[in-house]
Design a protein around this motif. Structure first.
Motif, PDB file in Angstrom:
ATOM      1  N   ARG A 173       0.838  -1.185   0.000  1.00 15.63           N
ATOM      2  CA  ARG A 173       0.000   0.000   0.000  1.00 15.63           C
ATOM      3  C   ARG A 173       0.887   1.255   0.000  1.00 15.63           C
ATOM      4  O   ARG A 173       1.821   1.356   0.803  1.00 15.63           O
ATOM      5  CB  ARG A 173      -0.911   0.007   1.226  1.00 15.63           C
ATOM      6  N   ASP A 175       2.444   4.863   0.789  1.00 20.12           N
ATOM      7  CA  ASP A 175       2.400   5.715   1.971  1.00 20.12           C
ATOM      8  C   ASP A 175       1.986   7.129   1.572  1.00 20.12           C
ATOM      9  O   ASP A 175       1.535   7.372   0.451  1.00 20.12           O
ATOM     10  CB  ASP A 175       3.767   5.722   2.679  1.00 20.12           C
ATOM     11  N   GLY A 176       2.141   8.085   2.484  1.00 23.48           N
ATOM     12  CA  GLY A 176       1.705   9.447   2.217  1.00 23.48           C
ATOM     13  C   GLY A 176       2.475  10.126   1.102  1.00 23.48           C
ATOM     14  O   GLY A 176       2.011  11.130   0.542  1.00 23.48           O
ATOM     15  N   PHE A 177       3.634   9.612   0.768  1.00 21.85           N
ATOM     16  CA  PHE A 177       4.437  10.176  -0.320  1.00 21.85           C
ATOM     17  C   PHE A 177       4.311   9.375  -1.615  1.00 21.85           C
ATOM     18  O   PHE A 177       5.005   9.637  -2.592  1.00 21.85           O
ATOM     19  CB  PHE A 177       5.909  10.238   0.102  1.00 21.85           C
ATOM     20  N   GLY A 178       3.444   8.379  -1.604  1.00 19.58           N
ATOM     21  CA  GLY A 178       3.253   7.562  -2.793  1.00 19.58           C
ATOM     22  C   GLY A 178       4.231   6.411  -2.919  1.00 19.58           C
ATOM     23  O   GLY A 178       4.196   5.672  -3.907  1.00 19.58           O
TER      24      GLY A 178
END
Length: 265
Positions: A173, A175-178
């Protein structure tokens, strides 16, 4: 016979003996030079880029692998390429010259690297990847990969080697930074044979089958062979075209021979 004549004959005999010794020494010197030349390291190519075949193997210049895809990114400081067998023999001791080209097709400053390949079986495909030593501001127009050394060996010499591939690729999956993780499962046939994977090479492509990312994960010395890569956001990525390669190299100084596994045991 006078003493003068006897002296002259002794002088002539000594003269011819000296000549004979010189001839023997010269012949011995030539033999030493020839022997040393046979044992020298393989010679790499000249400016033409023609592959040099390892002297320890049968010369089969037509077995030089085909480079099928390349990729380089100055911002990520990485390069990668895919190469494929095109002969019925096993190719190893592969060395490549990797040249970064600018948009005009000229070599970029400090844009030359050396890459090494794994054991390439007939009909097989492998990949290599590494770091670039060019400025982040360098515009890259392409990557030129040349085979500069390889050895050719009979497939029978590798009868005890495992055939290795990485299957069941997974995508974590983001994360917040792709960023996300990519992994896979190493499968060897036969399962009982030793595996001598030197590194894992990740190659990712877009929907047009163009390489958009490549990376390498060294595996030498690891007891658990489990590839894992952390990858940044890649617009246009078609994950179904992602592949992880597992190049193998011998773990012994002994030359390959029938019945000897890759670790020489």
């Amino acid at each position: 016979m006078t003493d003068d004549r006897r002296g002259l004959r002794r002088l002539q005999a000594g003269h011819w003996l000296l000549i004979g010794i010189v001839v023997v020494l010269v012949a011995a010197g030539i033999a030493v030079v020839l022997t040393r030349g046979d044992a020298a390291d393989p010679v790499v190519t000249g400016p033409t880029g023609t592959p040099a075949v390892n002297a320890s193997a049968r010369p089969r210049a037509d077995c030089s692998p085909e480079i099928t895809a390349t990729w380089a990114d100055a911002d990520k400081a990485k390069f990668g390429f895919v190469y494929r067998s095109r002969c019925d023999q096993v190719v190893r001791e592969l060395r490549f010259r990797v040249t970064v080209l600018d948009p005009a097709g000229k070599q970029a400053p400090d844009g030359e690297e050396t890459a090494y390949g794994g054991v390439l079986f007939p009909g097989g495909e492998l990949a290599a990847a590494g770091g670039l030593h060019v400025s982040k501001d360098q515009k890259i127009g392409g990557l030129r990969v040349q085979v500069i050394n390889f050895g050719v060996y009979p497939p029978g010499d590798f009868s005890a080697w495992a055939k290795v591939e990485v299957t069941d690729l997974t995508r974590g999956r983001p994360d917040g930074f792709g960023r996300f993780d990519v992994g896979g499962t190493v499968v060897a046939q036969p399962p009982s044979a030793p595996v001598c994977v030197a590194e894992f090479v990740l190659v990712m492509r877009d929907e047009a089958d163009k390489v958009i990312y490549a990376d390498v994960d060294p595996a030498t010395g690891q007891t658990l062979l489990k590839p894992e890569f952390s990858v940044g956001a890649l617009p246009g990525l078609d994950f179904t075209r992602t592949r992880i390669y597992a190049p193998q190299t011998p773990r012994t100084e002994q030359p390959p021979r029938a019945g000897m596994p890759c670790n020489g045991s």
